[in-house]
Design an enzyme around this catalytic site. Structure first.
Site, PDB file in Angstrom:
ATOM      1  N   ASP A 107      -2.273  11.020  -1.979  1.00  0.00           N
ATOM      2  CA  ASP A 107      -2.643  10.117  -3.030  1.00  0.00           C
ATOM      3  C   ASP A 107      -2.869  10.704  -4.267  1.00  0.00           C
ATOM      4  O   ASP A 107      -2.816   9.829  -5.444  1.00  0.00           O
ATOM      5  CB  ASP A 107      -3.868   9.094  -2.516  1.00  0.00           C
ATOM      6  CG  ASP A 107      -3.408   8.077  -1.424  1.00  0.00           C
ATOM      7  OD1 ASP A 107      -3.320   8.762  -0.258  1.00  0.00           O
ATOM      8  OD2 ASP A 107      -2.867   6.766  -1.726  1.00  0.00           O
ATOM      9  N   ARG A 155      -7.590   0.190  -6.852  1.00  0.00           N
ATOM     10  CA  ARG A 155      -7.710   1.294  -5.764  1.00  0.00           C
ATOM     11  C   ARG A 155      -7.940   2.602  -6.727  1.00  0.00           C
ATOM     12  O   ARG A 155      -6.678   3.329  -7.305  1.00  0.00           O
ATOM     13  CB  ARG A 155      -6.333   1.156  -5.129  1.00  0.00           C
ATOM     14  CG  ARG A 155      -6.140  -0.471  -4.359  1.00  0.00           C
ATOM     15  CD  ARG A 155      -5.643  -0.262  -3.035  1.00  0.00           C
ATOM     16  NE  ARG A 155      -6.495   0.677  -1.967  1.00  0.00           N
ATOM     17  CZ  ARG A 155      -5.938   1.227  -1.120  1.00  0.00           C
ATOM     18  NH1 ARG A 155      -4.544   0.899  -0.863  1.00  0.00           N
ATOM     19  NH2 ARG A 155      -6.383   2.096  -0.248  1.00  0.00           N
ATOM     20  N   ASN A 197      -5.702  12.345   0.459  1.00  0.00           N
ATOM     21  CA  ASN A 197      -4.953  11.661   1.166  1.00  0.00           C
ATOM     22  C   ASN A 197      -5.675  10.311   2.217  1.00  0.00           C
ATOM     23  O   ASN A 197      -6.772  10.691   2.355  1.00  0.00           O
ATOM     24  CB  ASN A 197      -3.740  12.233   1.984  1.00  0.00           C
ATOM     25  CG  ASN A 197      -2.783  11.589   2.564  1.00  0.00           C
ATOM     26  OD1 ASN A 197      -2.186  10.529   2.018  1.00  0.00           O
ATOM     27  ND2 ASN A 197      -2.211  11.749   3.860  1.00  0.00           N
ATOM     28  N   LYS A 198      -5.113   9.780   2.799  1.00  0.00           N
ATOM     29  CA  LYS A 198      -5.597   8.820   3.796  1.00  0.00           C
ATOM     30  C   LYS A 198      -6.832   9.660   4.719  1.00  0.00           C
ATOM     31  O   LYS A 198      -6.462  10.594   5.199  1.00  0.00           O
ATOM     32  CB  LYS A 198      -4.537   8.276   4.831  1.00  0.00           C
ATOM     33  CG  LYS A 198      -5.074   7.373   5.736  1.00  0.00           C
ATOM     34  CD  LYS A 198      -5.749   6.217   5.261  1.00  0.00           C
ATOM     35  CE  LYS A 198      -5.334   5.365   4.174  1.00  0.00           C
ATOM     36  NZ  LYS A 198      -6.255   4.440   3.554  1.00  0.00           N
ATOM     37  N   GLN A 226      -2.393   1.897  10.171  1.00  0.00           N
ATOM     38  CA  GLN A 226      -1.069   1.887   9.151  1.00  0.00           C
ATOM     39  C   GLN A 226      -0.120   2.744   9.980  1.00  0.00           C
ATOM     40  O   GLN A 226       0.889   2.622   9.926  1.00  0.00           O
ATOM     41  CB  GLN A 226      -1.266   2.705   7.880  1.00  0.00           C
ATOM     42  CG  GLN A 226      -2.034   2.023   6.798  1.00  0.00           C
ATOM     43  CD  GLN A 226      -3.420   2.176   6.832  1.00  0.00           C
ATOM     44  OE1 GLN A 226      -4.030   2.758   7.971  1.00  0.00           O
ATOM     45  NE2 GLN A 226      -4.311   2.058   5.638  1.00  0.00           N
ATOM     46  N   ARG A 236       0.687  -1.308   0.025  1.00  0.00           N
ATOM     47  CA  ARG A 236      -0.020  -0.089  -0.002  1.00  0.00           C
ATOM     48  C   ARG A 236       0.948   1.079  -0.019  1.00  0.00           C
ATOM     49  O   ARG A 236       2.008   1.131   0.221  1.00  0.00           O
ATOM     50  CB  ARG A 236      -0.882   0.141   1.185  1.00  0.00           C
ATOM     51  CG  ARG A 236      -0.116  -0.547   2.583  1.00  0.00           C
ATOM     52  CD  ARG A 236      -0.784   0.325   3.756  1.00  0.00           C
ATOM     53  NE  ARG A 236      -0.450   1.915   3.485  1.00  0.00           N
ATOM     54  CZ  ARG A 236       0.669   2.479   3.698  1.00  0.00           C
ATOM     55  NH1 ARG A 236       1.814   1.645   3.951  1.00  0.00           N
ATOM     56  NH2 ARG A 236       0.895   3.968   3.507  1.00  0.00           N
ATOM     57  N   GLY A 237       0.217   2.222  -0.068  1.00  0.00           N
ATOM     58  CA  GLY A 237       0.915   3.729  -0.395  1.00  0.00           C
ATOM     59  C   GLY A 237       0.957   4.097  -1.722  1.00  0.00           C
ATOM     60  O   GLY A 237       1.554   2.898  -2.665  1.00  0.00           O
ATOM     61  N   ALA A 238       0.728   5.250  -2.057  1.00  0.00           N
ATOM     62  CA  ALA A 238       0.547   5.637  -3.418  1.00  0.00           C
ATOM     63  C   ALA A 238       1.751   5.225  -4.356  1.00  0.00           C
ATOM     64  O   ALA A 238       1.446   4.442  -5.270  1.00  0.00           O
ATOM     65  CB  ALA A 238       0.167   7.105  -3.679  1.00  0.00           C
TER      66      ALA A 238
END
Lengths: 344, 344
Positions: B233, B77, B243-244, B192, B33-35
């Site tokens: 993101d 995603r 973003n998150k 996370q 995960r993570g852009a």
């Protein structure tokens, strides 16, 4: 007998807290929680202890011993004022009853004192429920039809020994046919929203959706929140309000999105000795509450965590405070003074 | 081989994602995960798939099949733009390589195409790490000595395939001797921050304290936060940043407390096609991520939950955007345009 709030919603289990040390444990470990509930629980704890002391203690030491118990109760959870309020009420009553006795109280006299203290504890409980209903009726008038209400933590019947404050307002609005829907902050780290508020709302068939604290801004930004209602643990004379950690976030976010932010609390939550929220003591709880959950480690081992249990919302972020004496509005200093019957 | 980010920090386990369906699963289920990381992972997935296709597919259908795989990857995603960016880069390269071939490519030609695609995937990875370090050096200059930095989610080496963006800035500041301390939002509902950021910081011996999202306002109010840094993101042309979930809360709170709020992201995170954040698609994930944790039910059974995985922070709440092309400041429309080399 207390509903063990640590075990909800999986099981409805009762906790026997008639022995004083059990009541201390119950308050400290949050078997019972919520500012009004711990006040009433403490009053019951003292009443039962007084009865026990009539059998085991030299009458000359009765008051002194009861005061020691009161001190221990007050030390368990420093933020909520209702605990101190109820304990002080009980101790004042005990002193008054003693003053009426002749010097050298007999054991029979003590028994009478214990009976009176029990009566007072029951009165405190019943009055709380009455007060909750009264403030909930005032608050329900603020709830628009089909309002989407965001609430935090648990300010329902579990927290307020029947009916509830913030959740009482929602409950009354629901009964009056306003068809509210509720967004429930899970309320990390102890999940009182997920566990307790979701449980109470499902018991009453009030539509509820669980959300994480991180979602509040996004929900407000996307028009999903019409109002925020929370309870309170202590309110200063100027309206500054201590409540469960995360309340202040919601107040800032509500202000930014121009959404009304209400506090619902009985007058016993006001601390007339405090000019402002700056002096409200904030309880810090164990780091383990943040680093683990239900016995599962959530982070690297040895991790440090920060765990303030409450925060203080400045009065200027609060739209109104809903009490049994009516809806208090700005300027709060004046409206609170008048509701509490204080002189300027 | 990917570090399985679902299993950190308890165990460091590797996930073999050379088969295409495994890589799809890995991205969808957040093994990776993570852009930036999912972009690079997708590029590798396509490169390995291209190699497999050289053995199993009619050369005439090679491109078409690869494009089908690209589409499936992009559907996993929707919020992060890096995934689409990396996949499009790979597909454009495949088209270009094919155009150079004579009509009727041989199997040997295909093998050459697959080798070139692998090279490109490796290049994308290496360039990302270089870019992270460059932007981290720019960002480190913004970090005051002994700064107390609040960060959210994980924008470290796990999210950004080495070094990191927001966490990269902190890492570079630490190496330069600035002695930062980090407050790490646990980042509900998938933790996370608690799991990944705390793990990365402990690996590097950077002092870190885990906090809940609910504490941000209180921390800022009590002077414990000097700056906020988060990753991104997707960033629109006007600076609006997805973003998150929870990032927007922090931005509003930082603004209210007059604390600088920084976004750190490579230029590949910018979506030049988007005028503003209003059109960024927000991924909604399973309600079960909110209602349970580590297999433990957190609320009443049958409870509804809401689970948007991202939110959008409007540009006017962002102090600056840290990129490999330097620190972009307001007016963002102009600074972004110039960094991306776009015409007005």
């Amino acid at each position: 007998m207390l509903i063990d709030q640590r075990k909800l919603p999986e099981v409805t289990e009762y906790f026997d807290a008639t022995a004083f040390d059990d009541m201390l444990f119950a308050i400290e470990e949050m078997v019972v929680r919520g500012a009004p509930s711990i006040g009433v629980a403490a009053a019951y704890g003292l009443a039962w202890e007084a009865e026990r002391l009539t059998r085991n203690t030299d009458p000359a030491h009765f008051l002194e011993t009861l005061e020691d118990r009161a001190k221990r109760l007050k030390a368990t959870r420093p933020t909520a004022v209702n605990l101190a309020w109820a304990v002080d009420l009980m101790i004042r009553e005990a002193h008054m009853l003693f003053e009426r006795l002749n010097a050298g109280a007999s054991r029979r006299d003590l028994e009478q004192v214990a009976i009176e203290l029990k009566k007072l504890a029951v009165e405190i409980l019943n009055e709380h429920i009455e007060i909750n209903k009264r403030l909930s009726d005032f608050g329900a008038a603020l709830v628009a039809d089909k309002a989407q209400i965001l609430t935090h933590c648990n300010a329902g019947s579990l927290a307020a020994c029947g009916w509830g404050t913030a959740l009482g307002v929602i409950r009354s609005a629901f009964i009056q046919g306003r068809q509210p829907t509720v967004l429930v902050d899970e309320t990390r780290p102890r999940q009182q929203g997920a566990r307790l508020t979701m449980w109470e709302l499902s018991q009453d068939n009030i539509p509820a959706t669980l959300v994480c604290e991180s979602m509040a801004g996004h929900l407000m930004q996307s028009g999903k929140v019409n109002m925020v209602i929370v309870g309170a643990d202590r309110i200063a004379r100027n309206g500054d309000t201590a409540n469960k950690i995360g309340t202040y976030n919601l107040a800032v976010l509500a202000k930014y999105h121009d959404i009304p932010f209400y506090v619902a609390a009985p007058l016993s939550t006001f601390d007339a000795d405090l000019e402002s929220g700056a002096c409200i003591p904030i309880e810090h709880r164990s780091e383990a509450e943040v680093t683990s959950m239900a016995g599962v480690q959530l982070t690297v081992s040895g991790a440090r965590a920060y765990n303030p249990a409450f925060d203080v919302t400045p009065a200027d972020l609060i739209t109104a405070i809903i009490t049994e004496a009516g809806i208090l509005r700005r300027p709060f200093k004046e409206s609170i003074q008048s509701a509490l019957g204080l002189s300027g």
